[in-house]
Design an enzyme around this catalytic site. Structure first.
Site, short mmCIF file in Angstrom:
data_model
loop_
_atom_site.label_atom_id
_atom_site.label_comp_id
_atom_site.label_asym_id
_atom_site.label_seq_id
_atom_site.Cartn_x
_atom_site.Cartn_y
_atom_site.Cartn_z
N GLY A 148 19.29 79.44 1.63
CA GLY A 148 20.06 78.72 0.69
C GLY A 148 19.31 77.30 0.19
N ASP A 172 18.47 82.04 15.02
CA ASP A 172 18.31 82.39 13.54
C ASP A 172 17.16 83.75 13.69
OD1 ASP A 172 18.48 82.60 10.71
OD2 ASP A 172 16.82 80.94 10.68
N VAL A 208 20.14 76.76 5.85
CA VAL A 208 19.36 75.61 5.25
C VAL A 208 18.13 75.58 6.27
CG1 VAL A 208 19.32 73.32 4.26
CG2 VAL A 208 21.27 74.84 3.84
#
Length: 293
Positions: free
Chosen positions: A210, A85, A231
């Site tokens: 999110g 990420d 998330v």
């Protein structure tokens, strides 16, 4: 189901009108919680490591090995992608080398042309090894491993150019931010998302930040073309709240808890771990990816 690239199941989500969850992990317990949630819901899932979390956990090779071996030892049957990420160029290449099956190269802090050029390089290297690629245009609001953004709207032409580099899914700013949303947040720019998806028809869009977005806005974003929702903060808050409650109860009942040996870190961490699993399962339901494995 073996650990896989995320390309096929993210594309399936886009085609069929739901989204898959990209859930960040921070340690062994979080990884187990995410995997248990995905298995319980029979949902494909991306387990994500940020650069900072990977450093904390001992490096990308450790993270890849941990997730891979837990999938095997826990008997996980749903598709699982190991995803980087918000990775810098060198981190993306390292993750490809050590066995991640999906990576996000985040060059959003670079000039647009340099971002596009480096993304194209990463795509070529990643796809040669069957690794899916996510990239970002504009910047997502908030802070992620030192990259700070104000929640801007991704330029449509930049998004089209990024898709042409050969990436598999695109993170684009639509007013979303990392971390808790402020009280005066104006909501997702769904009109901009609609223009964006019209410009790149059928292409999977990723919604970062999110956590904390109202469910109705998430569902509408999915209807408009979001196929992956990230998330992290929501899981962190769930873990923190459950752990704090356990600690408060321990302090109030110290003799009893000591007698039950609840000072054992495995028992101390259990409530937080259970809370993370619950948070992930709840998000999977909202995203519509339950029973899509």
């Amino acid at each position: 189901m073996a650990i896989v690239s995320a390309e096929k199941f993210v594309q399936a989500a886009r085609k069929n009108g739901y989204a898959v969850g990209g859930f960040n992990t921070n340690n062994l317990e979080w990884t187990q919680a995410i995997l248990r949630a995905a298995e319980a819901k029979q949902a494909p899932v991306l387990i994500q490591t940020s650069m900072g979390a990977a450093k904390y956990m001992g490096g990308y090779k450790v993270c890849q090995s941990l997730i891979t071996n837990l999938v095997e030892s826990m008997g996980i049957t749903v598709p699982v992608a190991i995803h980087l990420d918000h990775g810098h160029y060198e981190d993306a290449l390292e993750c490809i080398e050590v066995g991640y099956t999906s990576i996000m190269f985040d060059g959003s802090h670079l000039p647009v042309e340099e971002n596009l050029a480096k993304t194209a390089e990463v795509v070529k290297i990643a796809h040669a090894k069957g690794v899916s690629v996510e990239a970002e245009v504009g910047t997502i609001g908030g802070e992620e491993d030192g990259i700070i953004g104000k929640g801007e709207l991704a330029p449509i032409e930049d998004a089209k150019a990024m898709v042409e580099t050969g990436i598999d899914f695109l993170a684009a700013g639509i007013g979303n931010i990392h971390g808790p949303y402020p009280e005066n947040w104006e909501g997702l720019a769904l009109d901009h998302l609609e223009k964006l998806t019209a410009a790149v028809p059928g292409f999977p869009i990723v919604l970062h930040g999110g956590s904390g977005i109202p469910d109705d806005q998430i569902k509408e974003a999915i209807r408009l073309g979001v196929a992956k929702v990230n998330v992290n903060t929501e899981s962190q808050i769930a873990f923190s709240n459950a752990t704090r409650e356990f600690a408060r109860n321990y302090e109030a009942n110290e003799a009893e808890y000591d007698g039950k040996k609840l000072f054992d870190p495995r028992k101390f961490l259990a409530p937080g771990m259970k809370a993370v699993q619950g948070a992930v399962e709840e998000r999977i339901d909202v995203f519509g990816s339950a029973n899509k494995a």
